[in-house]
Design a protein around this motif. Sequence first.
Motif, PDB file in Angstrom:
ATOM      1  N   ASP A  58      -7.789   0.929   8.154  1.00 30.74           N
ATOM      2  CA  ASP A  58      -8.356  -0.344   8.595  1.00 30.74           C
ATOM      3  C   ASP A  58      -7.877  -1.867   7.475  1.00 30.74           C
ATOM      4  N   LEU A  59      -7.672  -1.316   6.046  1.00 26.77           N
ATOM      5  CA  LEU A  59      -6.955  -2.586   5.257  1.00 26.77           C
ATOM      6  C   LEU A  59      -5.416  -2.769   5.849  1.00 26.77           C
ATOM      7  N   LEU A  60      -4.677  -2.087   6.349  1.00 22.09           N
ATOM      8  CA  LEU A  60      -3.638  -1.908   6.399  1.00 22.09           C
ATOM      9  C   LEU A  60      -2.835  -2.846   8.048  1.00 22.09           C
ATOM     10  N   GLY A  61      -2.143  -2.535   7.401  1.00 20.69           N
ATOM     11  CA  GLY A  61      -1.047  -3.994   8.597  1.00 20.69           C
ATOM     12  C   GLY A  61      -1.295  -2.563   9.809  1.00 20.69           C
ATOM     13  N   GLU A  62      -0.053  -3.258  11.036  1.00 16.93           N
ATOM     14  CA  GLU A  62      -0.018  -2.193  12.139  1.00 16.93           C
ATOM     15  C   GLU A  62       0.454  -0.999  11.514  1.00 16.93           C
ATOM     16  N   ASP A  63       1.411  -1.643  11.171  1.00 15.59           N
ATOM     17  CA  ASP A  63       2.881  -0.856  10.932  1.00 15.59           C
ATOM     18  C   ASP A  63       3.330  -0.514   9.403  1.00 15.59           C
ATOM     19  N   GLU A  64       2.395  -0.593   8.850  1.00 19.04           N
ATOM     20  CA  GLU A  64       2.234  -0.728   6.952  1.00 19.04           C
ATOM     21  C   GLU A  64       1.425   1.249   6.941  1.00 19.04           C
ATOM     22  N   HIS A  65       2.271   1.431   5.527  1.00 18.35           N
ATOM     23  CA  HIS A  65       1.858   2.523   5.531  1.00 18.35           C
ATOM     24  C   HIS A  65       2.074   3.316   4.060  1.00 18.35           C
ATOM     25  N   VAL A  66       0.557   3.612   3.182  1.00 14.14           N
ATOM     26  CA  VAL A  66       0.363   3.809   1.661  1.00 14.14           C
ATOM     27  C   VAL A  66       1.374   4.501   0.797  1.00 14.14           C
ATOM     28  N   LEU A  88       0.643   0.864  -3.582  1.00 16.64           N
ATOM     29  CA  LEU A  88       2.109   0.364  -2.875  1.00 16.64           C
ATOM     30  C   LEU A  88       2.496   0.886  -1.897  1.00 16.64           C
ATOM     31  N   THR A  89       2.263   0.554  -0.543  1.00 20.07           N
ATOM     32  CA  THR A  89       2.325   0.525   0.878  1.00 20.07           C
ATOM     33  C   THR A  89       4.052   0.200   1.378  1.00 20.07           C
ATOM     34  N   THR A  90       4.204   0.093   2.047  1.00 19.93           N
ATOM     35  CA  THR A  90       5.877  -0.173   2.572  1.00 19.93           C
ATOM     36  C   THR A  90       5.376  -1.784   2.770  1.00 19.93           C
ATOM     37  N   HIS A  91       4.819  -2.536   2.583  1.00 25.71           N
ATOM     38  CA  HIS A  91       5.021  -3.829   2.463  1.00 25.71           C
ATOM     39  C   HIS A  91       4.631  -4.500   1.339  1.00 25.71           C
ATOM     40  N   ARG A  92       3.221  -4.364   1.158  1.00 21.05           N
ATOM     41  CA  ARG A  92       3.031  -4.951  -0.819  1.00 21.05           C
ATOM     42  C   ARG A  92       2.556  -4.544  -1.459  1.00 21.05           C
ATOM     43  N   VAL A  93       1.727  -4.840  -2.612  1.00 19.09           N
ATOM     44  CA  VAL A  93       1.609  -3.771  -3.394  1.00 19.09           C
ATOM     45  C   VAL A  93       0.281  -4.428  -3.468  1.00 19.09           C
ATOM     46  N   VAL A 116       6.061   5.428 -10.220  1.00 16.24           N
ATOM     47  CA  VAL A 116       5.607   4.082  -9.557  1.00 16.24           C
ATOM     48  C   VAL A 116       6.946   3.297  -9.971  1.00 16.24           C
ATOM     49  N   HIS A 117       7.225   2.699 -10.747  1.00 14.63           N
ATOM     50  CA  HIS A 117       8.218   1.790 -11.187  1.00 14.63           C
ATOM     51  C   HIS A 117       9.279   2.454 -10.261  1.00 14.63           C
ATOM     52  N   SER A 118       9.904   3.622 -10.115  1.00 15.16           N
ATOM     53  CA  SER A 118      11.049   4.294  -8.903  1.00 15.16           C
ATOM     54  C   SER A 118      10.796   4.109  -7.663  1.00 15.16           C
ATOM     55  N   LEU A 119       9.728   3.983  -7.202  1.00 17.29           N
ATOM     56  CA  LEU A 119       9.387   4.459  -6.166  1.00 17.29           C
ATOM     57  C   LEU A 119       8.902   2.809  -5.965  1.00 17.29           C
ATOM     58  N   LEU A 120       8.655   1.448  -6.486  1.00 15.21           N
ATOM     59  CA  LEU A 120       8.261   0.875  -6.271  1.00 15.21           C
ATOM     60  C   LEU A 120      10.114  -0.170  -5.460  1.00 15.21           C
ATOM     61  N   TYR A 121      10.646  -0.551  -6.845  1.00 22.24           N
ATOM     62  CA  TYR A 121      12.316  -0.584  -6.621  1.00 22.24           C
ATOM     63  C   TYR A 121      12.434   0.459  -5.150  1.00 22.24           C
ATOM     64  N   ARG A 122      12.353   1.109  -4.779  1.00 22.07           N
ATOM     65  CA  ARG A 122      12.966   1.946  -3.800  1.00 22.07           C
ATOM     66  C   ARG A 122      12.693   0.837  -2.616  1.00 22.07           C
ATOM     67  N   GLU A 123      11.727   0.864  -1.994  1.00 27.08           N
ATOM     68  CA  GLU A 123      10.748   0.323  -1.214  1.00 27.08           C
ATOM     69  C   GLU A 123      10.955  -1.406  -1.664  1.00 27.08           C
ATOM     70  N   ILE A 124      11.726  -1.963  -2.437  1.00 24.21           N
ATOM     71  CA  ILE A 124      12.187  -3.504  -2.301  1.00 24.21           C
ATOM     72  C   ILE A 124      13.359  -3.667  -1.870  1.00 24.21           C
ATOM     73  N   ASN A 125      13.884  -2.401  -2.332  1.00 23.47           N
ATOM     74  CA  ASN A 125      15.408  -2.457  -2.019  1.00 23.47           C
ATOM     75  C   ASN A 125      15.679  -1.867  -0.243  1.00 23.47           C
ATOM     76  N   ASP A 126      14.670  -1.238   0.479  1.00 20.84           N
ATOM     77  CA  ASP A 126      14.411  -0.974   1.311  1.00 20.84           C
ATOM     78  C   ASP A 126      14.605  -1.255   2.643  1.00 20.84           C
ATOM     79  N   ASP A 127      13.720  -3.082   2.657  1.00 20.41           N
ATOM     80  CA  ASP A 127      12.986  -3.595   2.921  1.00 20.41           C
ATOM     81  C   ASP A 127      14.010  -4.194   3.923  1.00 20.41           C
ATOM     82  N   PRO A 128      13.983  -4.171   5.650  1.00 20.45           N
ATOM     83  CA  PRO A 128      15.342  -4.150   6.979  1.00 20.45           C
ATOM     84  C   PRO A 128      15.004  -6.058   6.541  1.00 20.45           C
ATOM     85  N   ASN A 129      14.312  -6.904   5.832  1.00 15.86           N
ATOM     86  CA  ASN A 129      13.939  -8.743   6.218  1.00 15.86           C
ATOM     87  C   ASN A 129      14.791  -8.736   4.940  1.00 15.86           C
ATOM     88  N   ASP A 130      15.214  -8.243   3.927  1.00 12.86           N
ATOM     89  CA  ASP A 130      15.759  -8.488   3.047  1.00 12.86           C
ATOM     90  C   ASP A 130      16.875  -9.051   2.956  1.00 12.86           C
TER      91      ASP A 130
END
Length: 175
Positions: A6-14, A85-90, A149-163
């Motif tokens: 309930d603390l996550l956005g609609e399309d946000e996943h941990v 770390l979620t699909t939208h934020r840290v 964790v570093h590699s997961l975060l880096y991957r999430e940053i570069n997979d952002d479709p709005n980037d």
Amino acid sequence: MAYPDDLLGEDEHVVIHKHPHWKMLFWPTVVFLITVAAGAYLAALVSSQSWREYAWIAIGAIALIVIVWIVLGPLIRWRTTHFVLTTHRVMVREGVLTRTGIDIPMSRINSVQFRHGLLDRLVGAGTLIIESASDEPLEFDDIPNVEYVHSLLYREINDDPNDDFHPGHSERGHR
């Protein structure tokens, strides 16, 4: 334990949810063991005295204060600290009575670094350093499996479709 949905956005996943590394509980555990051993030794030492009940109460009270202050405090702090770390934020959340939190949107992260010395490498922990758009770099200590964790975060940053930058697309062909 999963982070509350309930603390996550609609399309946000941990992606990952961690507590600090167990190494922050090493010294409180040592203090606990020493306190119990010293208390048992002192209780046995005064057991033949006529005033032993008062001594046992004093030993127990001192041991209880030490355990609550030096052992339970860090344990509760460890348990109530979340690195998510979620699909939208840290997100980082800390505290029991006074709760603090920080959210860093993926789109605002400029660089991600990690640092771990020899001891950190031996126990599998480290410091994660996140540099966001306008702030000083934020350092998060005692992150378990910091390289992962570093590699997961880096991957999430570069997979952002709005980037503005997408790996595999050339700057000229992508508008």
